[in-house]
Design an enzyme around this catalytic site. Sequence first.
Site, PDB file in Angstrom:
ATOM      1  N   PHE A   1      87.850  82.511  73.405  1.00 48.77           N
ATOM      2  CA  PHE A   1      88.477  81.530  72.513  1.00 48.77           C
ATOM      3  C   PHE A   1      87.510  80.402  72.225  1.00 48.77           C
ATOM      4  O   PHE A   1      87.824  79.455  71.605  1.00 48.77           O
ATOM      5  CB  PHE A   1      89.765  80.990  73.130  1.00 48.77           C
ATOM      6  CG  PHE A   1      90.725  82.096  73.518  1.00 48.77           C
ATOM      7  CD1 PHE A   1      90.888  83.201  72.698  1.00 48.77           C
ATOM      8  CD2 PHE A   1      91.425  82.040  74.695  1.00 48.77           C
ATOM      9  CE1 PHE A   1      91.746  84.226  73.063  1.00 48.77           C
ATOM     10  CE2 PHE A   1      92.297  83.057  75.059  1.00 48.77           C
ATOM     11  CZ  PHE A   1      92.451  84.154  74.240  1.00 48.77           C
TER      12      PHE A   1
ATOM     13  N   TRP B   1      94.556  78.573  67.570  1.00 48.58           N
ATOM     14  CA  TRP B   1      93.398  78.070  68.323  1.00 48.58           C
ATOM     15  C   TRP B   1      92.915  79.141  69.310  1.00 48.58           C
ATOM     16  O   TRP B   1      91.721  79.295  69.545  1.00 48.58           O
ATOM     17  CB  TRP B   1      93.790  76.792  69.088  1.00 48.58           C
ATOM     18  CG  TRP B   1      92.702  76.260  69.972  1.00 48.58           C
ATOM     19  CD1 TRP B   1      91.744  75.357  69.641  1.00 48.58           C
ATOM     20  CD2 TRP B   1      92.452  76.595  71.348  1.00 48.58           C
ATOM     21  NE1 TRP B   1      90.920  75.106  70.707  1.00 48.58           N
ATOM     22  CE2 TRP B   1      91.329  75.852  71.768  1.00 48.58           C
ATOM     23  CE3 TRP B   1      93.060  77.450  72.272  1.00 48.58           C
ATOM     24  CZ2 TRP B   1      90.810  75.932  73.059  1.00 48.58           C
ATOM     25  CZ3 TRP B   1      92.540  77.535  73.552  1.00 48.58           C
ATOM     26  CH2 TRP B   1      91.427  76.780  73.927  1.00 48.58           C
ATOM     27  N   HIS B   2      93.876  79.902  69.867  1.00 48.49           N
ATOM     28  CA  HIS B   2      93.507  80.890  70.879  1.00 48.49           C
ATOM     29  C   HIS B   2      92.705  82.040  70.306  1.00 48.49           C
ATOM     30  O   HIS B   2      91.865  82.619  70.994  1.00 48.49           O
ATOM     31  CB  HIS B   2      94.755  81.426  71.581  1.00 48.49           C
ATOM     32  CG  HIS B   2      95.262  80.492  72.625  1.00 48.49           C
ATOM     33  ND1 HIS B   2      96.046  79.416  72.326  1.00 48.49           N
ATOM     34  CD2 HIS B   2      95.061  80.448  73.967  1.00 48.49           C
ATOM     35  CE1 HIS B   2      96.327  78.756  73.439  1.00 48.49           C
ATOM     36  NE2 HIS B   2      95.727  79.347  74.440  1.00 48.49           N
ATOM     37  N   GLY B   3      92.974  82.414  69.082  1.00 46.07           N
ATOM     38  CA  GLY B   3      92.213  83.535  68.547  1.00 46.07           C
ATOM     39  C   GLY B   3      92.563  83.781  67.100  1.00 46.07           C
ATOM     40  O   GLY B   3      93.667  83.440  66.644  1.00 46.07           O
TER      41      GLY B   3
END
Lengths: 483, 316
Positions: free
Chosen positions: A483, A323-325
């Site tokens: 993000f 989800w972060h990257g």
Amino acid sequence: MSFTSPAFVVFFLLFFWLWPSLRGRPRQLFLLAASYLFYASWSAPLLLLLLGSTLLDFSVARAIGRSDDPTRRRQLLGLSLLGNLGVLACFKYYNFFADSAAAGLHALGLEVSAPTLAIVLPVGISFYTFQTLGYTIDVYRRNLAPCASPLDFALYVAFFPQLVAGPIERAGHLLPQLRALSSADPPRPDLSGFGLIALGAFKKVVIADNLAPIVDAVYADPAHAWAPALWFATYAFAFQIYCDFSGYSDIAVGVARLMGVSLTQNFRAPYAALGPADFWRRWHISLSAWLRDYLYLPLGGNRSGRWRTARNLLLTMLLGGLWHGAAWHFVLWGAYHGLLLVIFRAGFWDRLNTRLPLRPLVSLIRWFVFFHLVCLGWALFRAPTLGDCQVILAKLLDPRGWQLGAWLGEVEASGEGRLLALWALVMAMLLLVQALGRVGSEVWVARMWRAPPALRFLLLVALFYACVLLAPEAPQPFIYFQF
Amino acid sequence: MRHLLYIVPILLALWFVDQCLSRDRSVGWERNAMRGFEWRWTKADGRSVLLIGSSTAVDWLPPEYLAPLLGVSRPQILDAHVNGCHQDCAHAIVRRAALEARHFKLAILGVNQFQQCDDLHPKRILQQHTLLPTRDWPRALALHARGEQPMLAAGRLLGNTLSGAYGDTAFLQSQWRDALLGPRDAKQAHRWYTREAPPKTRPFCDYAPARVAYKLAVTAALLDDLGELSDRVVLVLLPDASLSQLADPSRHAAWEAHRAAHQQLAASRPFVTLIDLSRDGARLPADFSDGFHLSKRGISLQQQLFARELAAAGLR
């Protein structure tokens, strides 16, 4: 238009100049227009994506609410998942998966050139997608009645204080507050929001932005960096990312409070955590709660035996990392935290306190060890590429290569020794404040707000002036905007 | 309105603190640099030649060199440069000259390539805000609307005016840093983190149309206003050390775009003469002391070329 940019100051002043004079629907319409303007300041065309997401989830949730047929309800939920996750997959992950597939095939000896898309990552897409998805799932689960007003729902998706980097709000918490804005007796502004804005800006501009060059210098070329410098930069990054993201959250919560809206607390002294479960109850609380409620628990949570629990934890944290990257080092970071959760769940860590007599000392050791485990995770998070992760970990974890004496000599020769000592002192103080205080910014500001008005005012001026005066010449974007 | 009860006193307090900190003539180098300009400007009425721009535009044009070249006496030359004064600051000075109804026979304005991409430095905003007559604020804001981030520029202008402190922050920080931590040695500073010195990077303008749109708009407005004040305007394209890297296609393209844009500006204004010093003059790293300011050798080369170009344009 970042929260710490002068442009936002103009936007803020104009907004709050007009806000008190509006009542009823015009007030909501004004807020929506301001929110869209705020988003359009990054990219006007990508506003269409936000509108599309709003329209999709509003219509799907209404249709789910009207239907009693379980199959149809499931199909509609599937449509929402497909739409939201499809947008994420296309805009955020397509190139990552295409490149990874090509690299995987290359490793097998097959030369395939994967077509990539030249698209910009829409700012805040991960945040608002999760927020709208959460709303539709809540309606599907019958935890929430579908929102009847498109205006209320559009505001819930686009509410500018938390639009681009959270906190990821639950519809059950935010929607009624936004609805109340147009009521005859709207919520009163909470002026302690100024305290949160000042504290958030201080954390971001004075601490995070000034630590950024230290971190960037070392992580630009970790292969040639001194190992102790890598440790120093890793500590610095731990505070940079905390002050950057929690500073943003503080400003978001503060701005919302000035409208009389209360947002979720997103951070609560995360570096006071004694273990991974405790850490995730303190770090990015709105995301970890989202992942728990909409991913971990539906997967079975901890109710199906040890191995399934471990699988669920790992899967949840892997996806949390992703989800972060769209990069493998984020996946690795997620997996690392998943493993920590699995290992610490075994219970030995919590039993340490009860089996040994020196409880405070053991707590201190637990805290110290876990803080360093978190820092190792940040090293993976900050690493420029997956390949660099190996180099960085090797340097951080091999004491034979530390050469502390030689490094201190270089620090002395560089003329930067006093600056590094100053930052080491600042970081130690921040750590101490978290470890002893164990509370988030909201509590600190509530204490500040109980002070006599003159002192409160002086504190505000001091915080704002420190932001003006100690801001680095080159402002840094918020880390979580990517993000 | 209760919000304003907090905001207004906070801004006033910021302004007050700034008065104490940066108006005592010992702190606030950026402001003090403008005081030198103020002194030269107010003392010098009735001059015939105006030199305008940043230090790179004039530090190779001393009056003892320029006066005989133009056939005027030294006191006829008004050096109105300010260190770091880019197009928007120069425009503010020109607006001020218009307000004071000044007139010149010749105005010389030098522009660098790297200036084209630098419009949000706090120093520039400080200079623009300090030098621009209040009545010309709408004009400045309209020009900023042509830039990449008009709201940011407007916010900085407003923030600087209200708090007064914004433009001095970098200087105050560096002063405090020196006082608290000792002066920094840029050549040694990397040693604390790496065994190998990182490659030097210098500001480089990629000349992307969106990035230079504001600066070209200001230059156009500046030339038009100078045309009102002066019989003749000389627009000088100044070189920098990136000219030694024209083998790099991006640098080459940036320089070509820079020249073409200014040729177009000059061609549409008959009172403007373009002198391009970026083709045959200083271009090697040795010609520059820091990449932008000229070394002794660079000054000599540039003066020779300028004299030739001036003669070719019939202004000598």
